[in-house]
Design a protein around this motif. Sequence first.
Motif, PDB file in Angstrom:
ATOM      1  N   HIS A  48      33.088  34.829  39.390  1.00 48.38           N
ATOM      2  CA  HIS A  48      33.435  33.841  38.373  1.00 48.38           C
ATOM      3  C   HIS A  48      34.117  32.609  38.982  1.00 48.38           C
ATOM      4  O   HIS A  48      33.881  31.491  38.551  1.00 48.38           O
ATOM      5  N   TYR A  49      34.956  32.850  39.963  1.00 47.22           N
ATOM      6  CA  TYR A  49      35.689  31.754  40.612  1.00 47.22           C
ATOM      7  C   TYR A  49      35.146  31.466  42.011  1.00 47.22           C
ATOM      8  O   TYR A  49      35.887  31.041  42.895  1.00 47.22           O
ATOM      9  N   SER A  50      33.855  31.648  42.201  1.00 50.62           N
ATOM     10  CA  SER A  50      33.259  31.455  43.533  1.00 50.62           C
ATOM     11  C   SER A  50      33.495  30.048  44.082  1.00 50.62           C
ATOM     12  O   SER A  50      33.585  29.870  45.295  1.00 50.62           O
ATOM     13  N   HIS A  51      33.620  29.083  43.208  1.00 51.72           N
ATOM     14  CA  HIS A  51      33.838  27.695  43.642  1.00 51.72           C
ATOM     15  C   HIS A  51      35.227  27.473  44.249  1.00 51.72           C
ATOM     16  O   HIS A  51      35.454  26.460  44.906  1.00 51.72           O
ATOM     17  N   ILE A  52      36.158  28.430  44.047  1.00 52.84           N
ATOM     18  CA  ILE A  52      37.495  28.295  44.636  1.00 52.84           C
ATOM     19  C   ILE A  52      37.953  29.559  45.361  1.00 52.84           C
ATOM     20  O   ILE A  52      39.096  29.642  45.797  1.00 52.84           O
ATOM     21  N   ALA A  53      37.062  30.544  45.510  1.00 54.12           N
ATOM     22  CA  ALA A  53      37.442  31.831  46.097  1.00 54.12           C
ATOM     23  C   ALA A  53      37.925  31.714  47.539  1.00 54.12           C
ATOM     24  O   ALA A  53      38.638  32.600  48.020  1.00 54.12           O
ATOM     25  N   PHE A  57      45.090  29.337  47.291  1.00 53.99           N
ATOM     26  CA  PHE A  57      45.744  29.739  46.044  1.00 53.99           C
ATOM     27  C   PHE A  57      44.946  30.774  45.257  1.00 53.99           C
ATOM     28  O   PHE A  57      45.425  31.293  44.249  1.00 53.99           O
ATOM     29  N   PHE A  58      43.725  31.106  45.706  1.00 60.91           N
ATOM     30  CA  PHE A  58      42.890  32.032  44.944  1.00 60.91           C
ATOM     31  C   PHE A  58      43.530  33.406  44.732  1.00 60.91           C
ATOM     32  O   PHE A  58      43.438  33.954  43.619  1.00 60.91           O
ATOM     33  N   PRO A  59      44.187  34.002  45.733  1.00 63.41           N
ATOM     34  CA  PRO A  59      44.792  35.320  45.474  1.00 63.41           C
ATOM     35  C   PRO A  59      45.770  35.319  44.289  1.00 63.41           C
ATOM     36  O   PRO A  59      45.842  36.293  43.547  1.00 63.41           O
ATOM     37  N   GLU A  60      46.468  34.218  44.090  1.00 65.44           N
ATOM     38  CA  GLU A  60      47.383  34.128  42.947  1.00 65.44           C
ATOM     39  C   GLU A  60      46.605  34.162  41.624  1.00 65.44           C
ATOM     40  O   GLU A  60      46.996  34.837  40.668  1.00 65.44           O
ATOM     41  N   ILE A  61      45.491  33.440  41.576  1.00 66.31           N
ATOM     42  CA  ILE A  61      44.645  33.445  40.380  1.00 66.31           C
ATOM     43  C   ILE A  61      44.062  34.834  40.154  1.00 66.31           C
ATOM     44  O   ILE A  61      44.060  35.348  39.029  1.00 66.31           O
ATOM     45  N   GLU A  62      43.572  35.437  41.224  1.00 70.68           N
ATOM     46  CA  GLU A  62      42.993  36.774  41.129  1.00 70.68           C
ATOM     47  C   GLU A  62      44.024  37.787  40.614  1.00 70.68           C
ATOM     48  O   GLU A  62      43.722  38.599  39.728  1.00 70.68           O
ATOM     49  N   ASN A  63      45.235  37.722  41.153  1.00 66.56           N
ATOM     50  CA  ASN A  63      46.297  38.636  40.701  1.00 66.56           C
ATOM     51  C   ASN A  63      46.623  38.413  39.229  1.00 66.56           C
ATOM     52  O   ASN A  63      46.788  39.367  38.466  1.00 66.56           O
ATOM     53  N   PHE A  64      46.723  37.160  38.825  1.00 65.60           N
ATOM     54  CA  PHE A  64      47.016  36.837  37.431  1.00 65.60           C
ATOM     55  C   PHE A  64      45.909  37.325  36.510  1.00 65.60           C
ATOM     56  O   PHE A  64      46.166  38.016  35.517  1.00 65.60           O
ATOM     57  N   MET A  65      44.665  36.983  36.815  1.00 64.82           N
ATOM     58  CA  MET A  65      43.551  37.310  35.922  1.00 64.82           C
ATOM     59  C   MET A  65      43.261  38.810  35.850  1.00 64.82           C
ATOM     60  O   MET A  65      42.646  39.274  34.892  1.00 64.82           O
ATOM     61  N   SER A  66      43.711  39.580  36.832  1.00 64.74           N
ATOM     62  CA  SER A  66      43.507  41.033  36.804  1.00 64.74           C
ATOM     63  C   SER A  66      44.776  41.778  36.390  1.00 64.74           C
ATOM     64  O   SER A  66      44.814  43.001  36.416  1.00 64.74           O
TER      65      SER A  66
END
Length: 138
Positions: A48-53, A57-66
């Motif tokens: 879903h976030y392949s454009h910023i993976a 900062f992606f790990p923070e987004i991943e942690n939040f969204m999961s």
Amino acid sequence: MQKTLIILKPDCMERKLWGIVLDRFAKVDLDIVACKMMKLDQAVLREHYSHIADKPFFPEIENFMSSRPVIAMILKGPEAISRVRSILGPTDSKAAPAGTIRGDMGADKMFNLVHASDSPEAAEAEIERFFGGDPIFE
């Protein structure tokens, strides 16, 4: 008629704002044609976030969204994509005007309550990603 995907993010769920958010979409005559609660895993988030993976900062987004279950929905109506995005306001809640969902209830760029498709192409891909094979009640 156009379809768009929205995700009620973990901050929306934690703060129990889902009813207010859904009410705003209902008031502008958008219909829910599919809905499910789900826990987002690493695979779907990376797609879903392949454009910023690859961003730092992606790990923070991943942690939040999961961090907790979310609600994914398909909304349908005339010009649904642009209407949903207008009701939400800009991605950065701090820049969102009063009267928009993010302006009234969001905190910042990440804690902005709702993800929404930004184009017909994105909506098609996101609907397939989150609802592929599931019934859509048109």
